[in-house]
Design an enzyme around this catalytic site. Structure first.
Site, PDB file in Angstrom:
ATOM      1  N   HIS A  21       0.836  -1.207   0.000  1.00  0.00           N
ATOM      2  CA  HIS A  21       0.000   0.000   0.000  1.00  0.00           C
ATOM      3  C   HIS A  21       0.871   1.257   0.000  1.00  0.00           C
ATOM      4  O   HIS A  21       0.586   2.222  -0.707  1.00  0.00           O
ATOM      5  CB  HIS A  21      -0.884   0.054   1.254  1.00  0.00           C
ATOM      6  CG  HIS A  21      -1.961  -0.973   1.317  1.00  0.00           C
ATOM      7  ND1 HIS A  21      -2.146  -1.794   2.402  1.00  0.00           N
ATOM      8  CD2 HIS A  21      -2.938  -1.303   0.426  1.00  0.00           C
ATOM      9  CE1 HIS A  21      -3.195  -2.580   2.193  1.00  0.00           C
ATOM     10  NE2 HIS A  21      -3.691  -2.307   1.002  1.00  0.00           N
ATOM     11  N   LYS A  45     -17.960  -5.932   5.855  1.00  0.00           N
ATOM     12  CA  LYS A  45     -16.714  -6.675   5.702  1.00  0.00           C
ATOM     13  C   LYS A  45     -16.045  -6.763   7.077  1.00  0.00           C
ATOM     14  O   LYS A  45     -15.824  -5.731   7.714  1.00  0.00           O
ATOM     15  CB  LYS A  45     -15.809  -5.911   4.710  1.00  0.00           C
ATOM     16  CG  LYS A  45     -14.865  -6.797   3.919  1.00  0.00           C
ATOM     17  CD  LYS A  45     -14.221  -5.988   2.811  1.00  0.00           C
ATOM     18  CE  LYS A  45     -12.959  -6.652   2.305  1.00  0.00           C
ATOM     19  NZ  LYS A  45     -12.294  -5.851   1.279  1.00  0.00           N
ATOM     20  N   ARG A  94      -2.072  -5.649  -8.549  1.00  0.00           N
ATOM     21  CA  ARG A  94      -1.077  -6.692  -8.296  1.00  0.00           C
ATOM     22  C   ARG A  94      -1.136  -7.695  -9.439  1.00  0.00           C
ATOM     23  O   ARG A  94      -1.440  -7.332 -10.570  1.00  0.00           O
ATOM     24  CB  ARG A  94      -1.359  -7.347  -6.950  1.00  0.00           C
ATOM     25  CG  ARG A  94      -1.021  -6.447  -5.795  1.00  0.00           C
ATOM     26  CD  ARG A  94      -1.598  -6.940  -4.513  1.00  0.00           C
ATOM     27  NE  ARG A  94      -3.047  -6.795  -4.533  1.00  0.00           N
ATOM     28  CZ  ARG A  94      -3.837  -6.963  -3.499  1.00  0.00           C
ATOM     29  NH1 ARG A  94      -3.324  -7.316  -2.349  1.00  0.00           N
ATOM     30  NH2 ARG A  94      -5.136  -6.792  -3.596  1.00  0.00           N
ATOM     31  N   SER A 132      -3.048  -7.685   2.678  1.00  0.00           N
ATOM     32  CA  SER A 132      -3.309  -7.573   4.117  1.00  0.00           C
ATOM     33  C   SER A 132      -3.745  -8.915   4.679  1.00  0.00           C
ATOM     34  O   SER A 132      -3.346  -9.290   5.789  1.00  0.00           O
ATOM     35  CB  SER A 132      -4.407  -6.539   4.380  1.00  0.00           C
ATOM     36  OG  SER A 132      -4.003  -5.263   3.955  1.00  0.00           O
TER      37      SER A 132
HETATM   38  P1  ADP Z   1      -9.819  -3.201  -0.934  1.00  0.00           P
HETATM   39  O1  ADP Z   1     -10.604  -3.992   0.066  1.00  0.00           O
HETATM   40  O2  ADP Z   1     -10.460  -1.919  -1.330  1.00  0.00           O
HETATM   41  O3  ADP Z   1      -9.297  -3.974  -2.124  1.00  0.00           O
HETATM   42  P2  ADP Z   1      -7.141  -3.176   0.112  1.00  0.00           P
HETATM   43  O4  ADP Z   1      -6.698  -2.541   1.389  1.00  0.00           O
HETATM   44  O5  ADP Z   1      -7.003  -4.639   0.011  1.00  0.00           O
HETATM   45  O6  ADP Z   1      -8.599  -2.682  -0.078  1.00  0.00           O
HETATM   46  O7  ADP Z   1      -6.395  -2.491  -1.097  1.00  0.00           O
HETATM   47  C1  ADP Z   1      -6.488  -1.117  -1.364  1.00  0.00           C
HETATM   48  C2  ADP Z   1      -5.829  -0.839  -2.690  1.00  0.00           C
HETATM   49  O8  ADP Z   1      -4.438  -1.118  -2.601  1.00  0.00           O
HETATM   50  C3  ADP Z   1      -6.338  -1.691  -3.838  1.00  0.00           C
HETATM   51  O9  ADP Z   1      -6.269  -0.925  -5.009  1.00  0.00           O
HETATM   52  C4  ADP Z   1      -5.349  -2.831  -3.906  1.00  0.00           C
HETATM   53  O10 ADP Z   1      -5.281  -3.375  -5.206  1.00  0.00           O
HETATM   54  C5  ADP Z   1      -4.073  -2.090  -3.568  1.00  0.00           C
HETATM   55  N1  ADP Z   1      -3.070  -2.977  -2.987  1.00  0.00           N
HETATM   56  C6  ADP Z   1      -3.157  -3.769  -1.919  1.00  0.00           C
HETATM   57  N2  ADP Z   1      -2.019  -4.453  -1.708  1.00  0.00           N
HETATM   58  C7  ADP Z   1      -1.183  -4.087  -2.694  1.00  0.00           C
HETATM   59  C8  ADP Z   1       0.143  -4.448  -3.077  1.00  0.00           C
HETATM   60  N3  ADP Z   1       0.829  -5.367  -2.416  1.00  0.00           N
HETATM   61  N4  ADP Z   1       0.670  -3.886  -4.177  1.00  0.00           N
HETATM   62  C9  ADP Z   1      -0.045  -2.981  -4.873  1.00  0.00           C
HETATM   63  N5  ADP Z   1      -1.297  -2.599  -4.597  1.00  0.00           N
HETATM   64  C10 ADP Z   1      -1.859  -3.139  -3.521  1.00  0.00           C
END
Ligand code: ADP
Length: 161
Positions: A21, A45, A94, A132
């Site tokens: 992130h 969620k 990703r 996460s």
């Molecule tokens: P959501 O539940 O909205 O997908 P996340 O916290 O999982 O929330 O992710 C928020 C954003 O960050 C999304 O666009 C996700 O694709 C991106 N993201 C999460 N982890 C990574 C990572 N390791 N590399 C790049 N982008 C990421």
């Protein structure tokens, strides 16, 4: 015509924020004039950390990025974007697994609000497989997550499990 100010929103669950992130946040920060990172407060969620804890961890770990605003919101993403005057939404992409969902959401969001552009950023390849949920799984089983999350988050995970 004067260039339009780029006000961007980077939304997500951030449960908790990872180095993946942060990689995206840093890239987003370099591109836009104003960056808002927002925790989506979605009660349907289940999450490990409360919205307030997630916001606090994001604030602590983005301190090095001046003028980044960390908040949270309820409801529709495009409504929040409109409310803060954002004209750009950043999302991270990703491996292929993210693509279909993100593509669909981007089109839906643009249909709901055509004043917004969705921009996908690709992280450094070392973060391509980081999520996460996998971090939480490793931390729960007592594994070392120090390479995947900032120290503040590592501490919070240790307290949580
Ligand atoms: P959501 O539940 O909205 O997908 P996340 O916290 O999982 O929330 O992710 C928020 C954003 O960050 C999304 O666009 C996700 O694709 C991106 N993201 C999460 N982890 C990574 C990572 N390791 N590399 C790049 N982008 C990421």
């Amino acid at each position: 015509m004067a260039n339009k100010k780029m006000v961007a929103l980077y939304p997500g669950s951030f449960d908790p924020v990872t180095n993946g992130h942060l990689d995206i946040a840093e890239r987003a920060f370099r591109i836009c004039d104003e960056l808002h990172i927002a925790v989506v407060a979605n009660p349907s969620k289940s999450s490990l950390f409360s919205v307030e804890e997630r916001v606090e961890l994001l604030k602590q770990t983005t301190k090095h990025l001046p003028k980044v605003n960390v908040t949270s919101f309820n409801g529709l993403l495009v409504d929040y974007a409109r409310q803060i005057g954002a004209n750009l939404i950043f999302r991270g992409l990703r491996a292929v697994s993210d693509f279909e969902y993100e593509f669909q959401m981007a089109l839906i969001n643009r249909n709901l609000y055509d004043g917004i552009e969705v921009v996908f950023l690709v992280p450094n390849e070392k973060f391509i497989f980081l999520s996460s949920s996998s971090i939480k799984e490793v931390a729960k089983l007592g594994g070392d997550v120090s390479g995947f999350v900032p120290p503040e988050v590592e501490k919070a995970l240790r307290r949580a499990f």
